[in-house]
Write a protein that holds these residues in place. Structure first.
Motif, PDB file in Angstrom:
ATOM      1  N   GLY A 162       0.783  -1.120   0.132  1.00 51.02           N
ATOM      2  CA  GLY A 162       0.136   0.133   0.015  1.00 51.02           C
ATOM      3  C   GLY A 162       0.749   1.044   0.080  1.00 51.02           C
ATOM      4  N   ILE A 163       1.198   1.699   1.294  1.00 53.29           N
ATOM      5  CA  ILE A 163       1.980   2.957   1.286  1.00 53.29           C
ATOM      6  C   ILE A 163       3.247   2.551   2.262  1.00 53.29           C
ATOM      7  N   ILE A 164       4.343   2.977   1.763  1.00 54.76           N
ATOM      8  CA  ILE A 164       5.597   2.781   2.431  1.00 54.76           C
ATOM      9  C   ILE A 164       6.320   4.027   2.957  1.00 54.76           C
ATOM     10  N   LEU A 165       6.920   3.888   4.268  1.00 50.79           N
ATOM     11  CA  LEU A 165       7.369   4.983   4.819  1.00 50.79           C
ATOM     12  C   LEU A 165       8.922   4.723   5.232  1.00 50.79           C
ATOM     13  N   LEU A 166       9.717   5.110   4.741  1.00 50.11           N
ATOM     14  CA  LEU A 166      11.122   4.858   4.887  1.00 50.11           C
ATOM     15  C   LEU A 166      11.892   5.901   5.533  1.00 50.11           C
ATOM     16  N   PHE A 167      12.457   5.388   6.581  1.00 51.80           N
ATOM     17  CA  PHE A 167      13.623   6.325   7.287  1.00 51.80           C
ATOM     18  C   PHE A 167      14.922   6.008   6.967  1.00 51.80           C
ATOM     19  N   GLN A 168      15.614   6.731   6.172  1.00 50.68           N
ATOM     20  CA  GLN A 168      17.016   6.241   5.680  1.00 50.68           C
ATOM     21  C   GLN A 168      18.045   6.911   6.372  1.00 50.68           C
ATOM     22  N   GLN A 182      15.225   7.442 -16.589  1.00 46.33           N
ATOM     23  CA  GLN A 182      16.273   7.844 -15.921  1.00 46.33           C
ATOM     24  C   GLN A 182      16.270   7.570 -14.507  1.00 46.33           C
ATOM     25  N   TRP A 183      17.573   6.900 -14.064  1.00 41.62           N
ATOM     26  CA  TRP A 183      17.554   6.966 -12.544  1.00 41.62           C
ATOM     27  C   TRP A 183      17.886   8.048 -11.850  1.00 41.62           C
ATOM     28  N   ILE A 184      17.236   8.490 -10.893  1.00 42.57           N
ATOM     29  CA  ILE A 184      17.431   9.538 -10.231  1.00 42.57           C
ATOM     30  C   ILE A 184      17.614   9.353  -8.542  1.00 42.57           C
ATOM     31  N   ASP A 185      18.612  10.070  -8.229  1.00 42.29           N
ATOM     32  CA  ASP A 185      18.808   9.718  -6.587  1.00 42.29           C
ATOM     33  C   ASP A 185      17.800  10.371  -5.719  1.00 42.29           C
ATOM     34  N   VAL A 186      17.553   9.796  -4.664  1.00 40.52           N
ATOM     35  CA  VAL A 186      16.387  10.104  -3.531  1.00 40.52           C
ATOM     36  C   VAL A 186      17.517  10.585  -2.559  1.00 40.52           C
ATOM     37  N   PRO A 187      17.823  11.910  -2.553  1.00 39.52           N
ATOM     38  CA  PRO A 187      19.002  12.329  -1.483  1.00 39.52           C
ATOM     39  C   PRO A 187      18.603  11.972  -0.127  1.00 39.52           C
ATOM     40  N   PRO A 188      19.590  11.684   0.856  1.00 38.21           N
ATOM     41  CA  PRO A 188      19.632  11.712   2.137  1.00 38.21           C
ATOM     42  C   PRO A 188      19.109  12.914   2.726  1.00 38.21           C
ATOM     43  N   MET A 189      18.069  13.005   3.731  1.00 33.72           N
ATOM     44  CA  MET A 189      17.898  14.481   4.371  1.00 33.72           C
ATOM     45  C   MET A 189      17.592  14.152   5.858  1.00 33.72           C
ATOM     46  N   LYS A 190      18.282  14.507   6.489  1.00 33.91           N
ATOM     47  CA  LYS A 190      18.094  14.537   8.151  1.00 33.91           C
ATOM     48  C   LYS A 190      16.694  14.593   8.585  1.00 33.91           C
ATOM     49  N   HIS A 191      16.525  13.375   9.309  1.00 35.90           N
ATOM     50  CA  HIS A 191      15.064  13.465  10.087  1.00 35.90           C
ATOM     51  C   HIS A 191      13.820  13.347   9.224  1.00 35.90           C
ATOM     52  N   SER A 192      14.099  13.005   7.844  1.00 39.34           N
ATOM     53  CA  SER A 192      12.972  12.990   6.802  1.00 39.34           C
ATOM     54  C   SER A 192      12.307  11.775   6.914  1.00 39.34           C
ATOM     55  N   ILE A 193      11.163  11.639   6.144  1.00 36.38           N
ATOM     56  CA  ILE A 193      10.539  10.175   6.091  1.00 36.38           C
ATOM     57  C   ILE A 193      10.221  10.281   4.464  1.00 36.38           C
ATOM     58  N   VAL A 194      10.618   9.316   3.795  1.00 35.68           N
ATOM     59  CA  VAL A 194      10.605   9.056   2.217  1.00 35.68           C
ATOM     60  C   VAL A 194       9.100   8.280   2.086  1.00 35.68           C
ATOM     61  N   VAL A 195       8.252   8.757   1.451  1.00 38.05           N
ATOM     62  CA  VAL A 195       7.022   8.029   1.200  1.00 38.05           C
ATOM     63  C   VAL A 195       6.950   7.414  -0.083  1.00 38.05           C
ATOM     64  N   ASN A 196       6.571   6.291  -0.272  1.00 40.78           N
ATOM     65  CA  ASN A 196       6.348   5.706  -1.750  1.00 40.78           C
ATOM     66  C   ASN A 196       5.201   4.966  -2.048  1.00 40.78           C
ATOM     67  N   LEU A 197       4.411   4.834  -2.907  1.00 45.68           N
ATOM     68  CA  LEU A 197       3.246   4.027  -3.409  1.00 45.68           C
ATOM     69  C   LEU A 197       3.510   2.845  -3.699  1.00 45.68           C
ATOM     70  N   GLY A 198       2.821   1.757  -3.079  1.00 42.45           N
ATOM     71  CA  GLY A 198       3.062   0.226  -3.862  1.00 42.45           C
ATOM     72  C   GLY A 198       1.981   0.180  -4.695  1.00 42.45           C
ATOM     73  N   ASP A 199       1.923  -1.005  -5.291  1.00 45.30           N
ATOM     74  CA  ASP A 199       1.192  -1.428  -6.549  1.00 45.30           C
ATOM     75  C   ASP A 199      -0.405  -1.549  -6.090  1.00 45.30           C
ATOM     76  N   GLN A 200      -0.768  -1.619  -5.050  1.00 47.94           N
ATOM     77  CA  GLN A 200      -2.034  -1.665  -4.584  1.00 47.94           C
ATOM     78  C   GLN A 200      -2.818  -0.286  -4.593  1.00 47.94           C
ATOM     79  N   LEU A 201      -2.083   0.734  -4.514  1.00 50.59           N
ATOM     80  CA  LEU A 201      -2.529   2.073  -4.630  1.00 50.59           C
ATOM     81  C   LEU A 201      -2.758   2.422  -6.188  1.00 50.59           C
ATOM     82  N   GLU A 202      -1.809   1.875  -7.063  1.00 46.28           N
ATOM     83  CA  GLU A 202      -1.948   2.237  -8.270  1.00 46.28           C
ATOM     84  C   GLU A 202      -3.419   1.314  -8.989  1.00 46.28           C
TER      85      GLU A 202
END
Length: 298
Positions: A162-168, A182-202
């Motif tokens: 569904g929805i994915i929350l990443l602490f990196q 094109q492959w694009i970097d997801v830059p590290p950012m202090k104290h951020s949460i990266v959110v991405n959508l899974g197949d179910q939301l599509e």
């Protein structure tokens, strides 16, 4: 809301900073995760690398990843007490962190409902099934890799759920997403949460929102920490395009499949590192006598 809408439609990813999870909690989780890797997992990883002769590979490796991982399950039932080698303070920190992430995931699903024009709580109810959502965390470390051109930290894939929350890691990079081939970097950012959508939301948005291919590039120096939490439908939840969204579509010929989430996961297990489109097509040809009772309200 406009930025989130654009991210969901065109990127499949966005990075959150005003998420209200305390920086102190994030710092504690990061410190304890890195200590746990050093004390309990690093030696095991090095032994695995030596046993497979990975440091001397001469050609590309396509059947494994350069990562050290373990999984925590939070919902419907926690397995936290069953994981060996977890110090009590780490167990406690991860439990509290998971509770915060669960709230954040549900808040985000409501924002997506608002953006999509769906009734409040629609996505949460659809995910619920009979026992509530599946929610778990993959804790990964990506150690320094001598041959990053030959072994990926994690091969390219979309996430099934569904929805994915990443602490990196905020220092060591490596995560990339695919945008316009094109492959694009997801830059590290202090104290951020990266959110991405899974197949179910599509599927639920009938392709309006996208799950996007991403990968991890191993680095030659520095160990990258990744804590990805997956807020997924319950195993018996029935997933299908939202009727309210289909009504608005002029072209009704392209409709995503309807299926039980667990059936999709069984298919995904063998096809994770392949394109998602054949998975959707395969679900269409499976037995389509899915029971479509009204969704249970919570």
């Amino acid at each position: 809301m406009e930025m989130i809408k654009d991210a969901c439609e065109n990127w499949g990813f966005f990075e959150l900073v005003n998420h209200e999870i305390s920086h102190e909690m994030l710092d504690t989780v990061e410190r304890l995760t890195k200590e746990h890797y050093k004390n309990c997992m690093e030696k095991r990883f090095k032994e695995m690398v030596a046993s497979k002769g990975l440091e001397a590979v001469q050609s590309e490796i396509n059947d494994m990843d350069w990562e050290s991982t373990f999984f925590l399950r939070h919902l419907p039932e926690s397995n936290m007490s069953e994981i060996p080698d977890l110090e009590e303070d780490y167990r406690k920190a991860m439990k509290e962190f998971a509770e915060e992430l669960e709230k954040l995931a549900e808040q985000l699903l409501d924002l997506l409902c608002e953006n999509l024009g769906l009734e409040p709580g629609y996505l949460k109810r659809l995910f619920y099934g009979s026992k509530g959502p599946n929610f778990g965390t993959k804790v990964s470390n990506y150690p320094p890799c001598p041959k990053p051109d030959l072994i990926k930290g994690l091969r390219a894939h979309t996430d099934a759920g569904g929805i994915i929350l990443l602490f990196q890691d905020d220092k060591v990079s490596g995560l990339q997403l695919l945008k316009d081939e094109q492959w694009i970097d997801v830059p590290p950012m202090k104290h951020s949460i990266v959110v991405n959508l899974g197949d179910q939301l599509e599927v639920i948005t009938n392709g309006k929102y996208k799950s996007v291919m991403h990968r991890v590039i191993a680095q030659t120096d520095g160990t990258r920490m990744s804590i990805a939490s997956f807020y997924n439908p319950g195993s018996d939840a029935v997933i299908y395009p939202a009727p309210a969204l289909l009504e608005k579509e002029a072209d009704k010929s392209e409709v995503y499949p309807k299926f039980v989430f667990e059936d999709y996961m069984k298919l995904y297990a063998g096809l994770k590192f392949q394109a998602k489109e054949p998975r959707f097509e395969a679900m269409k040809t499976m037995d389509s006598t899915v029971n479509l009772d009204p969704i249970a309200t919570v």
